[in-house]
Design a protein around this motif. Structure first.
Motif, PDB file in Angstrom:
ATOM      1  N   ASP A  44      -7.948  -7.015  -4.823  1.00 36.87           N
ATOM      2  CA  ASP A  44      -9.126  -6.557  -4.089  1.00 36.87           C
ATOM      3  C   ASP A  44      -9.216  -5.036  -3.980  1.00 36.87           C
ATOM      4  OD1 ASP A  44     -10.080  -9.114  -3.650  1.00 36.87           O
ATOM      5  OD2 ASP A  44      -9.061  -9.331  -1.719  1.00 36.87           O
ATOM      6  N   MET A  45      -8.290  -4.332  -4.593  1.00 39.34           N
ATOM      7  CA  MET A  45      -8.299  -2.870  -4.516  1.00 39.34           C
ATOM      8  C   MET A  45      -9.470  -2.323  -5.325  1.00 39.34           C
ATOM      9  SD  MET A  45      -4.261  -2.097  -4.843  1.00 39.34           S
ATOM     10  CE  MET A  45      -4.042  -0.664  -3.828  1.00 39.34           C
ATOM     11  N   PRO A  46     -10.102  -1.261  -4.832  1.00 40.87           N
ATOM     12  CA  PRO A  46     -11.241  -0.667  -5.553  1.00 40.87           C
ATOM     13  C   PRO A  46     -10.840  -0.189  -6.946  1.00 40.87           C
ATOM     14  CG  PRO A  46     -11.018   0.273  -3.353  1.00 40.87           C
ATOM     15  CD  PRO A  46      -9.813  -0.571  -3.585  1.00 40.87           C
ATOM     16  N   GLY A  47     -11.729  -0.406  -7.901  1.00 47.28           N
ATOM     17  CA  GLY A  47     -11.528   0.085  -9.258  1.00 47.28           C
ATOM     18  C   GLY A  47     -10.773  -0.851 -10.177  1.00 47.28           C
ATOM     19  N   THR A  48     -10.198  -1.919  -9.632  1.00 49.96           N
ATOM     20  CA  THR A  48      -9.456  -2.850 -10.476  1.00 49.96           C
ATOM     21  C   THR A  48     -10.394  -3.888 -11.061  1.00 49.96           C
ATOM     22  OG1 THR A  48      -8.911  -4.295  -8.629  1.00 49.96           O
ATOM     23  CG2 THR A  48      -7.339  -2.550  -9.156  1.00 49.96           C
ATOM     24  N   LYS A  49      -9.969  -4.460 -12.128  1.00 47.84           N
ATOM     25  CA  LYS A  49     -10.753  -5.490 -12.801  1.00 47.84           C
ATOM     26  C   LYS A  49     -10.095  -6.844 -12.605  1.00 47.84           C
ATOM     27  CE  LYS A  49     -13.435  -2.325 -14.413  1.00 47.84           C
ATOM     28  NZ  LYS A  49     -14.708  -2.080 -13.818  1.00 47.84           N
ATOM     29  N   ASN A  50     -10.704  -7.894 -13.114  1.00 50.14           N
ATOM     30  CA  ASN A  50     -10.120  -9.236 -13.037  1.00 50.14           C
ATOM     31  C   ASN A  50      -8.772  -9.259 -13.746  1.00 50.14           C
ATOM     32  OD1 ASN A  50     -12.350 -10.203 -11.690  1.00 50.14           O
ATOM     33  ND2 ASN A  50     -13.362 -10.873 -13.562  1.00 50.14           N
ATOM     34  N   ARG A  51      -7.811  -9.939 -13.124  1.00 51.95           N
ATOM     35  CA  ARG A  51      -6.458 -10.058 -13.666  1.00 51.95           C
ATOM     36  C   ARG A  51      -5.863  -8.686 -13.987  1.00 51.95           C
ATOM     37  NH1 ARG A  51      -9.549 -13.595 -16.279  1.00 51.95           N
ATOM     38  NH2 ARG A  51      -9.294 -12.608 -18.304  1.00 51.95           N
ATOM     39  N   ALA A  52      -6.025  -7.758 -13.064  1.00 45.26           N
ATOM     40  CA  ALA A  52      -5.590  -6.380 -13.284  1.00 45.26           C
ATOM     41  C   ALA A  52      -4.107  -6.154 -13.015  1.00 45.26           C
ATOM     42  CB  ALA A  52      -6.408  -5.434 -12.407  1.00 45.26           C
ATOM     43  N   THR A  53      -3.462  -7.061 -12.305  1.00 48.24           N
ATOM     44  CA  THR A  53      -2.069  -6.848 -11.939  1.00 48.24           C
ATOM     45  C   THR A  53      -1.148  -7.104 -13.129  1.00 48.24           C
ATOM     46  OG1 THR A  53      -2.586  -7.553  -9.698  1.00 48.24           O
ATOM     47  CG2 THR A  53      -0.271  -7.460 -10.300  1.00 48.24           C
ATOM     48  N   ILE A  54      -0.324  -6.111 -13.433  1.00 51.09           N
ATOM     49  CA  ILE A  54       0.642  -6.234 -14.519  1.00 51.09           C
ATOM     50  C   ILE A  54       1.978  -6.716 -13.977  1.00 51.09           C
ATOM     51  CG2 ILE A  54       1.944  -4.969 -16.267  1.00 51.09           C
ATOM     52  CD1 ILE A  54      -0.488  -3.088 -16.486  1.00 51.09           C
ATOM     53  N   SER A  55       2.431  -6.113 -12.867  1.00 49.42           N
ATOM     54  CA  SER A  55       3.710  -6.519 -12.292  1.00 49.42           C
ATOM     55  C   SER A  55       3.738  -6.216 -10.796  1.00 49.42           C
ATOM     56  CB  SER A  55       4.874  -5.813 -12.986  1.00 49.42           C
ATOM     57  OG  SER A  55       4.845  -4.428 -12.698  1.00 49.42           O
ATOM     58  N   VAL A  56       4.575  -6.974 -10.099  1.00 49.02           N
ATOM     59  CA  VAL A  56       4.801  -6.783  -8.668  1.00 49.02           C
ATOM     60  C   VAL A  56       6.299  -6.920  -8.431  1.00 49.02           C
ATOM     61  CG1 VAL A  56       4.361  -7.662  -6.348  1.00 49.02           C
ATOM     62  CG2 VAL A  56       2.575  -7.832  -8.078  1.00 49.02           C
ATOM     63  N   CYS A  57       6.872  -5.964  -7.717  1.00 45.04           N
ATOM     64  CA  CYS A  57       8.284  -6.084  -7.363  1.00 45.04           C
ATOM     65  C   CYS A  57       8.543  -5.397  -6.026  1.00 45.04           C
ATOM     66  CB  CYS A  57       9.186  -5.523  -8.446  1.00 45.04           C
ATOM     67  SG  CYS A  57       8.994  -3.770  -8.749  1.00 45.04           S
ATOM     68  N   LYS A  58       9.550  -5.894  -5.332  1.00 47.95           N
ATOM     69  CA  LYS A  58       9.966  -5.274  -4.084  1.00 47.95           C
ATOM     70  C   LYS A  58      10.735  -4.006  -4.399  1.00 47.95           C
ATOM     71  CE  LYS A  58      10.441  -9.534  -1.458  1.00 47.95           C
ATOM     72  NZ  LYS A  58      11.365 -10.403  -0.707  1.00 47.95           N
ATOM     73  N   VAL A  59      10.553  -2.995  -3.550  1.00 47.78           N
ATOM     74  CA  VAL A  59      11.291  -1.748  -3.679  1.00 47.78           C
ATOM     75  C   VAL A  59      11.865  -1.381  -2.317  1.00 47.78           C
ATOM     76  CG1 VAL A  59       9.937  -0.914  -5.637  1.00 47.78           C
ATOM     77  CG2 VAL A  59       9.221  -0.342  -3.323  1.00 47.78           C
ATOM     78  N   ASP A  60      12.780  -0.424  -2.300  1.00 43.40           N
ATOM     79  CA  ASP A  60      13.320   0.021  -1.019  1.00 43.40           C
ATOM     80  C   ASP A  60      12.452   1.146  -0.452  1.00 43.40           C
ATOM     81  OD1 ASP A  60      14.044   2.392  -2.341  1.00 43.40           O
ATOM     82  OD2 ASP A  60      16.125   1.801  -2.541  1.00 43.40           O
ATOM     83  N   LEU A  61      12.753   1.554   0.759  1.00 38.08           N
ATOM     84  CA  LEU A  61      11.945   2.557   1.443  1.00 38.08           C
ATOM     85  C   LEU A  61      11.897   3.875   0.681  1.00 38.08           C
ATOM     86  CD1 LEU A  61      10.325   3.576   3.868  1.00 38.08           C
ATOM     87  CD2 LEU A  61      12.495   4.074   5.008  1.00 38.08           C
ATOM     88  N   MET A  62      13.004   4.308   0.131  1.00 37.98           N
ATOM     89  CA  MET A  62      13.031   5.589  -0.585  1.00 37.98           C
ATOM     90  C   MET A  62      12.135   5.563  -1.825  1.00 37.98           C
ATOM     91  SD  MET A  62      14.673   7.340   1.471  1.00 37.98           S
ATOM     92  CE  MET A  62      14.737   8.861   0.584  1.00 37.98           C
ATOM     93  N   GLU A  63      12.170   4.470  -2.587  1.00 39.06           N
ATOM     94  CA  GLU A  63      11.297   4.366  -3.765  1.00 39.06           C
ATOM     95  C   GLU A  63       9.837   4.290  -3.348  1.00 39.06           C
ATOM     96  OE1 GLU A  63      10.617   1.765  -7.838  1.00 39.06           O
ATOM     97  OE2 GLU A  63      12.407   1.414  -6.636  1.00 39.06           O
ATOM     98  N   TYR A  64       9.567   3.599  -2.240  1.00 40.78           N
ATOM     99  CA  TYR A  64       8.201   3.513  -1.710  1.00 40.78           C
ATOM    100  C   TYR A  64       7.680   4.912  -1.372  1.00 40.78           C
ATOM    101  CZ  TYR A  64       4.483   2.835   1.712  1.00 40.78           C
ATOM    102  OH  TYR A  64       3.305   2.927   2.404  1.00 40.78           O
ATOM    103  N   LEU A  65       8.472   5.698  -0.641  1.00 43.11           N
ATOM    104  CA  LEU A  65       8.037   7.037  -0.233  1.00 43.11           C
ATOM    105  C   LEU A  65       7.826   7.946  -1.444  1.00 43.11           C
ATOM    106  CD1 LEU A  65      10.311   7.540   2.894  1.00 43.11           C
ATOM    107  CD2 LEU A  65       7.864   7.024   2.852  1.00 43.11           C
ATOM    108  N   ALA A  66       8.720   7.866  -2.417  1.00 41.93           N
ATOM    109  CA  ALA A  66       8.560   8.654  -3.640  1.00 41.93           C
ATOM    110  C   ALA A  66       7.299   8.222  -4.392  1.00 41.93           C
ATOM    111  CB  ALA A  66       9.786   8.512  -4.529  1.00 41.93           C
ATOM    112  N   GLY A  67       7.046   6.922  -4.429  1.00 42.25           N
ATOM    113  CA  GLY A  67       5.855   6.401  -5.108  1.00 42.25           C
ATOM    114  C   GLY A  67       4.572   6.832  -4.432  1.00 42.25           C
TER     115      GLY A  67
END
Length: 85
Positions: A44-67
């Motif tokens: 549902d994020m703006p600008g994405t198209k149908n079946r737009a997700t390539i991958s999903v993975c959990k990350v830790d807080l430090m990787e989240y903040l850097a991202g």
């Protein structure tokens, strides 16, 4: 409340027409959310198209903040946000 941090790689642009760009987005959700919930949020994020997700993975807080810092520096995302506002 506990949180889960996610890295979601999304396709933006004309998906399927070889005119797309892949961008990593970083999300934070309550710990009771599942990967399916995250997929629904991402689609549902703006600008994405149908079946737009390539991958999903959990990350830790430090990787989240850097991202999140990388997201703020990403020219494509800055232009997208300006169009949506």
């Amino acid at each position: 409340m506990e949180w889960i941090y996610w890295k979601v790689v999304m396709r933006y642009g004309h998906v399927g027409r070889q005119k797309e760009v892949s961008v990593a987005r970083y999300l934070v959700t309550p710990s009771n959310m599942t990967i399916i919930d995250v997929l629904n949020i991402a689609e549902d994020m703006p600008g994405t198209k149908n079946r737009a997700t390539i991958s999903v993975c959990k990350v830790d807080l430090m990787e989240y903040l850097a991202g999140k810092r990388e997201e703020k520096e990403n020219l494509f995302l800055r232009q997208l946000i300006n169009k949506v506002q």
